[in-house]
Design a protein around this motif. Structure first.
Motif, PDB file in Angstrom:
ATOM      1  N   TYR A 125       0.836  -1.200   0.000  1.00 53.40           N
ATOM      2  CA  TYR A 125       0.000   0.000   0.000  1.00 53.40           C
ATOM      3  C   TYR A 125       0.869   1.247   0.000  1.00 53.40           C
ATOM      4  O   TYR A 125       1.939   1.267   0.605  1.00 53.40           O
ATOM      5  N   TYR A 183       0.343   5.184   1.243  1.00 50.66           N
ATOM      6  CA  TYR A 183      -0.471   6.188   1.940  1.00 50.66           C
ATOM      7  C   TYR A 183       0.274   7.516   1.927  1.00 50.66           C
ATOM      8  O   TYR A 183       1.491   7.559   1.871  1.00 50.66           O
ATOM      9  N   GLN A 193       0.379  11.115   4.378  1.00 51.57           N
ATOM     10  CA  GLN A 193      -0.018  11.622   5.681  1.00 51.57           C
ATOM     11  C   GLN A 193       0.134  13.123   5.708  1.00 51.57           C
ATOM     12  O   GLN A 193       1.229  13.648   5.463  1.00 51.57           O
ATOM     13  N   GLY A 227      -4.203  17.058   9.764  1.00 52.25           N
ATOM     14  CA  GLY A 227      -5.641  17.249   9.633  1.00 52.25           C
ATOM     15  C   GLY A 227      -6.350  16.211   8.789  1.00 52.25           C
ATOM     16  O   GLY A 227      -7.581  16.228   8.695  1.00 52.25           O
ATOM     17  N   HIS A 228      -5.563  15.328   8.158  1.00 50.88           N
ATOM     18  CA  HIS A 228      -6.176  14.307   7.294  1.00 50.88           C
ATOM     19  C   HIS A 228      -5.801  12.892   7.695  1.00 50.88           C
ATOM     20  O   HIS A 228      -6.323  11.932   7.136  1.00 50.88           O
ATOM     21  N   GLY A 229      -4.914  12.731   8.618  1.00 50.90           N
ATOM     22  CA  GLY A 229      -4.499  11.381   8.956  1.00 50.90           C
ATOM     23  C   GLY A 229      -3.797  10.733   7.785  1.00 50.90           C
ATOM     24  O   GLY A 229      -3.122  11.390   6.991  1.00 50.90           O
ATOM     25  N   LEU A 230      -3.966   9.423   7.642  1.00 49.37           N
ATOM     26  CA  LEU A 230      -3.399   8.689   6.505  1.00 49.37           C
ATOM     27  C   LEU A 230      -4.487   8.433   5.476  1.00 49.37           C
ATOM     28  O   LEU A 230      -5.572   7.966   5.814  1.00 49.37           O
ATOM     29  N   ARG A 231      -4.152   8.707   4.235  1.00 45.06           N
ATOM     30  CA  ARG A 231      -5.103   8.459   3.157  1.00 45.06           C
ATOM     31  C   ARG A 231      -4.470   7.543   2.120  1.00 45.06           C
ATOM     32  O   ARG A 231      -3.327   7.737   1.721  1.00 45.06           O
ATOM     33  N   GLY A 290      -6.819   4.027  -4.573  1.00 43.81           N
ATOM     34  CA  GLY A 290      -7.344   4.356  -3.269  1.00 43.81           C
ATOM     35  C   GLY A 290      -8.185   5.610  -3.349  1.00 43.81           C
ATOM     36  O   GLY A 290      -8.675   5.988  -4.417  1.00 43.81           O
ATOM     37  N   GLU A 291      -8.318   6.290  -2.214  1.00 44.44           N
ATOM     38  CA  GLU A 291      -9.210   7.452  -2.153  1.00 44.44           C
ATOM     39  C   GLU A 291      -8.601   8.735  -2.702  1.00 44.44           C
ATOM     40  O   GLU A 291      -9.335   9.669  -3.027  1.00 44.44           O
ATOM     41  N   PHE A 331       3.953   6.966   3.069  1.00 45.23           N
ATOM     42  CA  PHE A 331       4.251   5.712   3.754  1.00 45.23           C
ATOM     43  C   PHE A 331       3.850   4.533   2.894  1.00 45.23           C
ATOM     44  O   PHE A 331       2.771   4.505   2.297  1.00 45.23           O
ATOM     45  N   LEU A 374      -1.196  -4.180   9.219  1.00 45.66           N
ATOM     46  CA  LEU A 374      -0.224  -3.608   8.308  1.00 45.66           C
ATOM     47  C   LEU A 374       1.107  -3.374   9.015  1.00 45.66           C
ATOM     48  O   LEU A 374       1.150  -3.046  10.196  1.00 45.66           O
ATOM     49  N   PHE A 400       4.425  -0.935   8.476  1.00 51.08           N
ATOM     50  CA  PHE A 400       4.746   0.302   7.768  1.00 51.08           C
ATOM     51  C   PHE A 400       6.249   0.502   7.634  1.00 51.08           C
ATOM     52  O   PHE A 400       7.028   0.118   8.510  1.00 51.08           O
TER      53      PHE A 400
END
Lengths: 112, 111
Positions: free
Chosen positions: A33, A35, A37, A40-44, A58-59, A90, A101, A103
């Motif tokens: 994966y 991601y 970071q 204010g958004h965390g991990l996406r 992904g998103e 990440f 997971l 990382f």
């Protein structure tokens, strides 16, 4: 970090240039994966892979592409970097029989 | 929007005190996981709780899950300065599906 190496660890680049980040694993895990970071958004989730040459979005996949030609390597490419892609990236891996997971240590990317 | 949302965003306590962090989510899940992130490092898995479980323990960690309220809490007992980190919840809609992370709670444990 569970046999995951991200490279480079830090990168500064200019808007409009292509950038490739690499994730290398020694665990022979099926799933990988990417991601990002941001405060204010965390991990996406950007993209993920469920096998060699098998990837999905992904998103937040716009502006990113990925490739997985070998089990151990998962590449993330920014075709034409923009300032909005400044972030910490990440990589994570997961075994088929596992649900957690693992990382990597992250890549700090700055797009000026 | 994020599936999981942590509360509070930041928490500061003294060593020896307990720390409680909460996570709320919006849709039915298969499992919920908690991760810790030390400054400048990657996330580390702490504990997983499945939708048919109500409570799990791991050392000084206690996780609860209330599926009727779509919420979970992480309790760290007898906190130490080394527990200072960001804590994230992540939800999986189905077994083995991709995880969706919340924004995290920044925990500071003062010596």
């Amino acid at each position: 970090d569970a046999g995951i190496t991200q490279s480079p660890r830090h990168k500064v680049t200019e808007t409009g240039t292509p950038v490739t980040l690499r994730c290398h694993q020694t665990e022979n895990h099926r799933y990988m994966y990417w991601y990002r970071q941001d405060p204010g958004h965390g991990l996406r989730l950007i993209h993920y892979s469920y096998g060699v040459k098998d990837t999905d979005k992904g998103e937040v996949s716009d502006g990113y592409s990925v490739s997985r030609s070998k089990t151990e390597d998962f590449l993330l490419t920014l075709e034409s970097a923009t300032s909005s892609q400044t972030s910490v990236y990440f990589c994570a891996i997961r075994g088929a029989a596992n649900e957690k997971l693992f990382f990597g240590s992250g890549t700090q990317l700055s797009v000026l | 929007s994020q599936q999981g949302e942590e509360d509070p965003q930041a928490l500061s306590i003294q060593e020896g005190e307990n720390a409680t962090m909460n996570c709320s989510y919006k849709t039915s899940i298969n499992n919920l996981q908690w991760y810790r992130q030390n400054s400048g490092r990657g996330l580390v898995h702490l504990i997983l709780i499945r939708s048919n479980e109500r409570e799990k323990h791991s050392g000084r960690l206690r996780v609860t899950l209330d599926t009727s309220k779509k919420s979970s809490s992480l309790l760290i007992t007898a906190s130490r300065a080394a527990d200072t980190a960001s804590y994230f919840c992540a939800t999986a809609l189905a077994s083995g599906s991709r995880l969706t992370f919340g924004e995290g709670t920044q925990l500071t444990v003062n010596p």
